[in-house]
Design a protein around this motif. Structure first.
Motif, mmCIF file in Angstrom:
data_model
loop_
_atom_site.group_PDB
_atom_site.id
_atom_site.type_symbol
_atom_site.label_atom_id
_atom_site.label_comp_id
_atom_site.label_asym_id
_atom_site.label_seq_id
_atom_site.Cartn_x
_atom_site.Cartn_y
_atom_site.Cartn_z
ATOM 1 N N ARG A 35 17.353 -8.559 -20.559
ATOM 2 C CA ARG A 35 16.373 -8.884 -19.526
ATOM 3 C C ARG A 35 15.417 -9.933 -20.063
ATOM 4 N N PHE A 36 15.058 -10.871 -19.222
ATOM 5 C CA PHE A 36 14.005 -11.817 -19.600
ATOM 6 C C PHE A 36 12.749 -11.430 -18.851
ATOM 7 N N VAL A 37 11.676 -11.296 -19.577
ATOM 8 C CA VAL A 37 10.410 -10.972 -18.922
ATOM 9 C C VAL A 37 9.545 -12.224 -18.950
ATOM 10 N N ARG A 38 9.142 -12.622 -17.778
ATOM 11 C CA ARG A 38 8.247 -13.773 -17.714
ATOM 12 C C ARG A 38 7.067 -13.368 -16.848
ATOM 13 N N GLY A 39 5.935 -13.182 -17.485
ATOM 14 C CA GLY A 39 4.784 -12.682 -16.747
ATOM 15 C C GLY A 39 5.093 -11.280 -16.252
ATOM 16 N N SER B 25 10.684 -9.678 -14.190
ATOM 17 C CA SER B 25 11.700 -9.321 -15.163
ATOM 18 C C SER B 25 13.068 -9.573 -14.534
ATOM 19 N N ILE B 26 13.834 -10.509 -15.172
ATOM 20 C CA ILE B 26 15.159 -10.788 -14.627
ATOM 21 C C ILE B 26 16.189 -10.113 -15.507
ATOM 22 N N SER B 27 17.075 -9.406 -14.873
ATOM 23 C CA SER B 27 18.141 -8.764 -15.625
ATOM 24 C C SER B 27 19.367 -9.678 -15.609
ATOM 25 N N ILE B 28 19.820 -10.067 -16.782
ATOM 26 C CA ILE B 28 20.998 -10.935 -16.874
ATOM 27 C C ILE B 28 22.248 -10.086 -17.099
ATOM 28 N N PHE B 29 22.177 -9.180 -18.054
ATOM 29 C CA PHE B 29 23.290 -8.249 -18.282
ATOM 30 C C PHE B 29 22.761 -6.830 -18.187
ATOM 31 N N GLY C 133 31.677 -19.891 -15.353
ATOM 32 C CA GLY C 133 30.851 -19.091 -14.462
ATOM 33 C C GLY C 133 29.762 -19.935 -13.858
ATOM 34 N N PRO C 134 29.195 -19.466 -12.767
ATOM 35 C CA PRO C 134 28.166 -20.244 -12.095
ATOM 36 C C PRO C 134 26.937 -20.447 -12.980
ATOM 37 N N SER C 135 26.194 -21.487 -12.668
ATOM 38 C CA SER C 135 24.964 -21.762 -13.403
ATOM 39 C C SER C 135 24.014 -20.583 -13.279
ATOM 40 N N GLY C 136 23.413 -20.206 -14.360
ATOM 41 C CA GLY C 136 22.469 -19.105 -14.347
ATOM 42 C C GLY C 136 23.118 -17.747 -14.506
ATOM 43 N N SER C 137 24.431 -17.713 -14.696
ATOM 44 C CA SER C 137 25.108 -16.423 -14.787
ATOM 45 C C SER C 137 24.936 -15.779 -16.167
ATOM 46 N N GLY C 138 24.428 -16.542 -17.132
ATOM 47 C CA GLY C 138 24.146 -15.936 -18.430
ATOM 48 C C GLY C 138 25.087 -16.365 -19.542
ATOM 49 N N LYS C 139 25.826 -17.445 -19.333
ATOM 50 C CA LYS C 139 26.799 -17.891 -20.341
ATOM 51 C C LYS C 139 26.095 -18.270 -21.651
ATOM 52 N N THR C 140 25.079 -19.113 -21.496
ATOM 53 C CA THR C 140 24.360 -19.540 -22.702
ATOM 54 C C THR C 140 23.680 -18.354 -23.375
ATOM 55 N N THR C 141 23.126 -17.472 -22.548
ATOM 56 C CA THR C 141 22.453 -16.294 -23.090
ATOM 57 C C THR C 141 23.422 -15.462 -23.928
ATOM 58 N N LEU C 142 24.620 -15.291 -23.437
ATOM 59 C CA LEU C 142 25.615 -14.522 -24.182
ATOM 60 C C LEU C 142 25.952 -15.214 -25.506
ATOM 61 N N ASP D 285 28.615 -24.688 -26.648
ATOM 62 C CA ASP D 285 28.049 -24.615 -25.306
ATOM 63 C C ASP D 285 28.290 -25.949 -24.606
ATOM 64 N N GLU D 286 29.242 -25.964 -23.710
ATOM 65 C CA GLU D 286 29.618 -27.175 -22.989
ATOM 66 C C GLU D 286 29.786 -28.369 -23.925
ATOM 67 N N PRO D 287 30.676 -28.255 -24.877
ATOM 68 C CA PRO D 287 30.805 -29.312 -25.888
ATOM 69 C C PRO D 287 31.308 -30.632 -25.313
ATOM 70 N N THR E 257 32.086 -23.536 -20.694
ATOM 71 C CA THR E 257 32.375 -24.809 -20.041
ATOM 72 C C THR E 257 32.348 -24.657 -18.531
ATOM 73 N N HIS E 258 32.099 -25.773 -17.871
ATOM 74 C CA HIS E 258 32.187 -25.790 -16.414
ATOM 75 C C HIS E 258 33.500 -26.393 -15.957
ATOM 76 N N ASP E 259 34.255 -26.892 -16.936
ATOM 77 C CA ASP E 259 35.417 -27.711 -16.629
ATOM 78 C C ASP E 259 36.699 -26.891 -16.794
HETATM 79 N N1 LIG Z 1 14.185 -17.898 -22.554
HETATM 80 C C1 LIG Z 1 14.315 -17.528 -21.274
HETATM 81 N N2 LIG Z 1 13.271 -16.999 -20.612
HETATM 82 C C2 LIG Z 1 13.372 -16.605 -19.336
HETATM 83 N N3 LIG Z 1 14.489 -16.706 -18.615
HETATM 84 C C3 LIG Z 1 15.577 -17.234 -19.212
HETATM 85 C C4 LIG Z 1 15.539 -17.677 -20.565
HETATM 86 N N4 LIG Z 1 16.760 -18.153 -20.890
HETATM 87 C C5 LIG Z 1 17.512 -18.007 -19.772
HETATM 88 N N5 LIG Z 1 16.813 -17.464 -18.780
HETATM 89 C C6 LIG Z 1 17.325 -17.143 -17.459
HETATM 90 O O1 LIG Z 1 18.483 -16.376 -17.610
HETATM 91 C C7 LIG Z 1 19.455 -16.759 -16.696
HETATM 92 C C8 LIG Z 1 20.741 -17.129 -17.396
HETATM 93 O O2 LIG Z 1 20.511 -18.310 -18.134
HETATM 94 P P1 LIG Z 1 21.627 -19.034 -18.978
HETATM 95 O O3 LIG Z 1 21.054 -20.193 -19.609
HETATM 96 O O4 LIG Z 1 22.281 -18.012 -19.851
HETATM 97 O O5 LIG Z 1 22.653 -19.454 -17.831
HETATM 98 P P2 LIG Z 1 23.978 -20.319 -17.955
HETATM 99 O O6 LIG Z 1 25.065 -19.448 -17.419
HETATM 100 O O7 LIG Z 1 24.130 -20.842 -19.311
HETATM 101 O O8 LIG Z 1 23.652 -21.487 -16.945
HETATM 102 P P3 LIG Z 1 24.116 -23.027 -17.008
HETATM 103 O O9 LIG Z 1 25.521 -23.050 -16.572
HETATM 104 O O10 LIG Z 1 23.185 -23.687 -16.051
HETATM 105 O O11 LIG Z 1 23.910 -23.458 -18.402
HETATM 106 C C9 LIG Z 1 18.869 -17.897 -15.888
HETATM 107 O O12 LIG Z 1 18.404 -17.357 -14.656
HETATM 108 C C10 LIG Z 1 17.747 -18.386 -16.711
HETATM 109 O O13 LIG Z 1 16.709 -18.861 -15.892
#
Ligand SMILES: Nc1ncnc2c1ncn2[C@@H]1O[C@H](COP(=O)(O)OP(=O)(O)OP(=O)(O)O)[C@@H](O)[C@H]1O
Ligand SMILES: [Mg+2]
Lengths: 234, 393
Positions: free
Chosen positions: A15-19, A22-26, A43-52, A171-173, A204-206
């Motif tokens: 979960r990311f907490v901002r203020g 709180s957004i739950s990613i996984f 996966g779609p943008s914002g789905s959490g790929k980079t976070t993983l 990450d998207e090399p 990757t998006h490709d």
């Molecule tokens: N440091 C952070 N603080 C708060 N929210 C974050 C943070 N990092 C990522 N998020 C949120 O977590 C969600 C997933 O982000 P992430 O970067 O993992 O997505 P992604 O799948 O890599 O997207 P993209 O394809 O656009 O790169 C997004 O809604 C993003 O706004």
């Protein structure tokens, strides 16, 4: 590919907490990655790929759950321990290469070796080998700005592999490269996987890029949908 | 540990290599530090030059006597009888002519400064026959000594260099009389070089001072001598004199200049705060500009402390270059230049600015402090840079 697990992620919650938000990613993600696999994640943008990817690379931590690397839990390691772990096991490859602009190719590639107690001669030898592997021996003295995007990414790959880690996280090399150049980069990654047994996780998006992997995963709403191989994922 | 050193030195090198990238703000910081250091050194050079002149003027074995309670020669006045009485005091060294003693008197005359073409006060001092040899480091370098009873003067080299119209052979009018320059003397950079000297009896006569003096100088015959003279004065109710060594007298006179140096420090520190703000700003900007690079290194496995030192050294290098530049500017502008200012007795004292090794050290230390403080907080931020910065494109 072997049957040994490199990663075993158990019940990952992030979960990311901002203020007050709180957004739950996984929320209860389970996934295993076998040694020697080349995994692509789409996966779609914002789905959490980079976070993983960040959690796999030990630069971010899950809110709860366990990340076992070769059976060892890494999510609770201290900062210093984690830095050591990264230096030993992980090579990072970024979309925008993240090279040091003031250092030439060989100095960039040398950076991870500075974390090890190696002689200058040993370092030079490893740098040379890595640059040769990505086909850039003749550009060793060039600054990043004197290189094309594809060449810069090759330098970045050389930097990622120079200390011989088990795992490459990308990450998207190819996100910033044209098709031909992208293909060259992907072939290099494939070579590293096949010939050198590196485990690779690539976001990757490709779809074309994804097809170079031997396991393609699709991430959506915090869960994986496997698309091709069933070998790597439980 | 070898690896930690390698990390730090690699990051330091990278940061220094990246300096030219932000030429504008780096140069601004560098110049700000340079200016602060220049100002500090200017004040120190001035104060130290003055003190050197004053301190160089006084001997340990010469005593100066003034009327009791008059802190400076200007306020003092002594009758001829006092001179006669005190000359028999024990403690005064003697030679074949008797006690080595010089009754002295000075009047203020005008001179024209070469630099500004303005008039300034100069002391025309009458000295007794022993007066010249009583002065430390003094020697005639051109012409001859004035003769007793004649309106002749000899001039100090400092006056010659700062004022016009005092060349050997020149004639000028002081009071009702014409005076001739018959000699030039060098006083080794001491305050005596800022005076015109003549025969005291001639001066008394020409300026209607009867047989009065302002001060009496004597050569002391030993370390106890000054006490002997004091005791002698004490025992004679007709004598009311303050006695002190020449050295004590001149260092007293230079105390105000010491204050000027402190003022210089105050001003420099005030300006240093401005330079510090500039340095902080520059370094924060630098850290911000390198955020991705720092985070990338951290992701690779570099320790936060390497980013800390990289930033700190970058800041220090900027400040030290600024400091060195500042000392160079100060040295080129101020060292050795002569100037004159009001001395303790409302006449001009000519002295040289003296940029000493000590001043250099202070300048560099000030620069280092600016660099350290200006770099510390940005360096701290650099060391805490979130790793995720490397991954957020
Ligand atoms: N440091 C952070 N603080 C708060 N929210 C974050 C943070 N990092 C990522 N998020 C949120 O977590 C969600 C997933 O982000 P992430 O970067 O993992 O997505 P992604 O799948 O890599 O997207 P993209 O394809 O656009 O790169 C997004 O809604 C993003 O706004
Ligand atoms: Mg992403």
């Amino acid at each position: 590919m072997s049957n040994e697990l490199l990663f075993d992620l158990k019940n990952i919650e992030k979960r990311f907490v901002r203020g007050r938000e709180s957004i739950s990613i996984f929320d209860g993600l389970n996934i295993t990655i076998k040694k020697g696999t080349f995994v692509s994640i789409m996966g779609p943008s914002g789905s959490g790929k980079t976070t993983l990817l960040n959690m796999l690379g030990g630069v971010d931590r899950p809110t709860s759950g366990e990340i076992l690397f070769e059976g060892q839990a890494i999510q609770n390691l201290g900062e210093g321990e984690l830095a050591k772990w990264r230096a030993r096991h992980v090579g990072f490859i970024f979309q925008f290469y993240n090279l040091m602009p003031m250092l030439n190719a060989e100095k960039n590639v040398e950076l991870p070796l500075l974390l090890k107690n190696l002689s200058k001669a040993q370092r030079n030898k490893s740098v040379e080998t890595a640059l040769k592997l990505v086909g850039l021996s003749d550009r060793a003295r060039h600054l990043p700005k004197e290189l094309s995007g594809g060449q810069q990414q090759r330098v970045a790959i050389a930097r990622a592999i120079v200390s011989d880690p088990d795992l490459l996280l990308c990450d998207e090399p190819t996100g910033d490269l044209d098709r031909t150049t992208a293909t060259e980069i992907l072939e290099t990654l494939q070579l590293l996987n096949k010939e050198f047994g590196k485990t690779i996780v690539m976001v990757t998006h490709d779809p074309v890029a994804a097809s170079f992997a031997n396991v393609s995963l699709h991430l959506d709403k915090g869960q994986f949908i496997e698309q091709q191989s069933s070998e790597a994922v439980a | 540990m070898g690896s930690l050193f390698a990390q730090i030195s690699a990051v330091v090198k990278m940061n220094l290599l990246s300096l030219p990238k932000r030429v504008g703000s780096s140069l601004t910081t560098l110049l700000a530090v340079a200016i602060v250091v220049t100002v500090l050194l200017a004040f120190m050079a001035m104060g130290q030059g003055f003190q050197k002149t004053m301190a160089g003027s006084g001997s340990e074995d010469v005593a100066i006597m003034l009327r009791g309670g008059s802190a400076a020669e200007l306020n003092s006045g002594l009758g001829g009888d006092v001179y006669t009485n005190v000359s028999s005091s024990p403690g005064i060294a003697k030679d074949e002519n008797g006690p080595i003693i010089s009754g002295e008197l000075y009047v203020v005359v005008d001179g024209v400064k070469k630099s500004s073409q303005t008039e300034a006060n100069l002391p025309l001092r009458g000295i007794g026959p022993a007066g010249f040899s009583l002065r430390k480091n003094i020697s005639l370098i051109d012409g001859r000594m004035f003769e007793e009873g004649k309106t002749e003067i000899i001039v100090g080299t400092s006056i010659l260099s700062q004022f016009s119209g005092f060349e050997l052979g020149s004639k000028m009018k002081f009071g009702a009389t014409e005076w001739t320059v018959v000699g030039v003397f060098d006083a080794g950079g001491s305050v005596f070089g800022s005076e015109l000297l003549t025969d005291v009896r001639t001066l008394q006569a020409q300026f209607n001072r009867g047989n009065s003096y302002q001060s009496i100088r004597v050569r002391l015959d030993g370390p106890e001598a000054i006490q002997k003279i004091r005791d002698f004065i004490e025992s004679d109710p007709r004598l009311n004199l303050d006695v002190m060594t020449e050295q004590a007298y001149y260092s007293d006179q230079s105390r105000d200049m010491g204050r000027l140096v402190y003022m210089g420090w105050g001003l420099a520190i005030f300006m240093a705060l401005g330079a510090l703000a500039g340095a902080l700003n520059t370094m924060y900007t630098s850290v911000e500009a390198k955020a991705v690079e720092i985070a990338t290194l951290r992701a690779i496995g570099f320790k936060g402390i390497s980013a800390f030192f990289g930033t700190l050294v970058e800041s220090l290098v900027l400040a030290i270059i600024g400091g060195v530049l500042g000392t160079l500017i100060a040295f080129l502008l101020f060292d050795g230049i002569s100037t004159s200012t009001m001395g303790g007795s409302f006449t001009q004292v000519v002295f040289d600015f003296n940029v000493s090794a000590d001043a250099f050290k202070s300048g560099i230390i000030l620069a280092v402090i600016i660099g350290l403080v200006g770099g510390f907080f940005p360096a701290w931020r650099a060391s805490r840079m979130p790793l995720l910065k490397a991954f957020s494109s």
